[in-house]
Design an enzyme around this catalytic site. Sequence first.
Site: not given
Lengths: 480, 480
Positions: A401, A198
């Site tokens: 995921s 991120h």
Amino acid sequence: MVGSVEVFSSEVNGKNGSLPEDFDPTAVVSEPLPPVVENEAIVSGNGIEKKGREVVLGRNVHTMCHEVTEPDMDDDITGEREAYMASVLSRYRKSLIERTKHHVGYPYNLDFDYGALGLLQHFSINNLGDPFIESNYGVHSRQFEVGVLDWFARLWELEKNEYWGYITNCGTEGNLHGILVGREEFPDGILYASRESHYSVFKAARMYRMECIKVDALVSGEIDCTDLKAKLFSNKDKPAIINLNIGTTVKGAVDDVDMVLKTLEETGFTQDRFYIHCDGALFGLMMPFVKRAPKVTFKKPIGSVSVSGHKFVGCPMPCGVQITRLKHINVLSRNVEYLASRDATIMGSRNGHAPIFLWYTLNRKGYRGFRKEVQKCLLNAHYLKDRLRAAGISVMLNELSSTVVFDRPLDEEFVRRWQLACQGNMAHVIVMPNITIEKLDYFLDELFQKRSIWYQDGKSQPPCMAADIGEENCCCALHK
Amino acid sequence: MVGSVEVFSSEVNGKNGSLPEDFDPTAVVSEPLPPVVENEAIVSGNGIEKKGREVVLGRNVHTMCHEVTEPDMDDDITGEREAYMASVLSRYRKSLIERTKHHVGYPYNLDFDYGALGLLQHFSINNLGDPFIESNYGVHSRQFEVGVLDWFARLWELEKNEYWGYITNCGTEGNLHGILVGREEFPDGILYASRESHYSVFKAARMYRMECIKVDALVSGEIDCTDLKAKLFSNKDKPAIINLNIGTTVKGAVDDVDMVLKTLEETGFTQDRFYIHCDGALFGLMMPFVKRAPKVTFKKPIGSVSVSGHKFVGCPMPCGVQITRLKHINVLSRNVEYLASRDATIMGSRNGHAPIFLWYTLNRKGYRGFRKEVQKCLLNAHYLKDRLRAAGISVMLNELSSTVVFDRPLDEEFVRRWQLACQGNMAHVIVMPNITIEKLDYFLDELFQKRSIWYQDGKSQPPCMAADIGEENCCCALHK
């Protein structure tokens, strides 16, 4: 006479100490309205303003904004102001309903009902500073916050008397905190993070003036331990502060904590020479329930874990949970200068409503409820991937995921409508608990219909996605 | 088969690539409840837990917390869980009412009614990143945020196309941002701040690895420009980043921006060699309405101003407004590495409800409404000071302030009851719009009554406050 005025005048050299006899410190300005800048602010009848302004570097145009206007003198009597505001809010609410309905792109669980907490909105709840140290401000919610922290410490297997943590404003604050703790442990440490991390991780490095080394990522999005190994090896003389992604932003890839620990060991980094922060913004709460996931647990030598509260849990405003080892906070606290010993958080004043929202949901769902939701999300993500694959669309879904990556829709209108986060050729849907099969079908129907238009004449072709998601997931003309 | 699993197994060296045939990535753990740590968590019947834990360095005892407990299997049927939570929340609400009623110590305006906004609590409103650059996430409130920012830019006299700003999570975030902008402008600049500055300023210096020089303060709490001058002079070779307090935390003293600018000029600092951040957490919104206040305005060479939204405006959760010059943000943005060009905020995800609260209040009150409230606060502060003075109590009220400083009550019970913020011998009441004459009378009656007990036998004496608030404000045995 105001005593302090005399203090000012006698102590400040160069300042004229004499005040007029009629001095009145409570006198306010006669005309409080600052002048409006010329050639600006052409307000239309309903107070919504369309600004014809040029795009400036670093700033986009002022889009349609709801200007704050000065009340008329008789607004209290006519009720015009209340009526105007009610109409703005009503329209806004309508748009929120529509936008919430068509949202599939961000990892936010939009399915929550905090109606029972509505009565608390009348209070200014502020958990100033440390959750474990009461401040004199009484309108707080520490009793809920600590309950929530205990729950997460238990989830990540850190004993109650060995952890410290707090409820943050968002995932970024968790990363800022974790990396700061790492830097304070190792002032000359180098920050390692995969390029899929991120952006707040690189923001932290810059803010904190840390040396930062970007590590390659695999096509899956997972950190490339071969590259990490080489880079650790070349910088053996300095401690390592490592950011691990428990779910990357774009591909939802989970860095393998065990493999990273092995890599550290192989390069000669002993536990007293590294610090690992786990950015679990989304999957930090999901992974513990997935059977085959590399377990995020403080039984391994990690330093901190953060997770967002508005993502998998769902919350009206962004928030997050940060858990670290108490011993790290003691390092901070021993330095008296630091934070003036007042607290070890990044922010001082902290939203006291967020802990109550989290407490409410955790209590209602429990560990078992979250397990059920995790399973549902993973199943629905597989459903979405399978249907995209069956339609001949390039698609990838990492095994741990619920982030389904596929080729970016050709039409920005469609991207905006479904609020898809995009990067390069990739778009993704993140299957959260509020993304049902029905919603996915609705989305897929529209997507398939649109694609038949975008690609009907054969002039346009879906892009090759091999570099983004791997050859075996690419359905472009070359790879299908 | 999940494509990415193959990616993992083929690309990651040292990882066993073969997966069992029956691999199911959606399989969840069979027992999701992490074990509870032994000798902990003695839960009483109502779920409230009293922990008998020792005080650990850097962490205070777990006080009464509302533990999150796992729902029973039949909770949905029996409704026991809902009932339990409702009872906790009902008791909590009751305590909030009581705590709100007896609050006078912190600069929070607790008088607001956002009932009209209750309907928005069902939405996950998030203003990701920059307020002026739309993200694809549609459930945002930028149209309100920009309206609020425009209002503040106008208040502080910066033209619409020359400012940049955003709504922060609290005053600390504003300071972190302002000081960061200053550091990016002057990477080798020295941070100057008076010792009365909010602790977040020194926290920022440490976080950002900046050289920081503490400047003396006058007894009033205002920055001592003589000391500032000497320190600037000794460090002439490096640019100056100056934090100005528009209202110090403890004494409510307002640093004189004009005198600081004069000091800079006298020491040879031209405008291209300094950056001024104004921490206007509380008074940033009040000063513009006070006739004699040194005006905080961007017509002077200041770089940024921040103000809290939960203080004078009043808001259920902490928030703030940060306004800076657009040119400074362009400096940040030109550096592509920085924030990955995504945004120039400290946080990434941002509370989208806060701008709507602010928008609502600003629209209802307007500049004129705030002027009226400022006047009321200053008048009431004088009332409080006069009554304390008349009762022979040491007291100080700075001329531009509504912070009334007096000697710390002897009894911690009383301090907690009225939620007084204390430092050393000082306590203060900050007169906010919700602090009426009636509330002050209630407070004073209790204080006078208590003092007659504390000091009845003549053994105890109120402390000398000369060093804290000046001889002329001290009513100790020596100075009265």
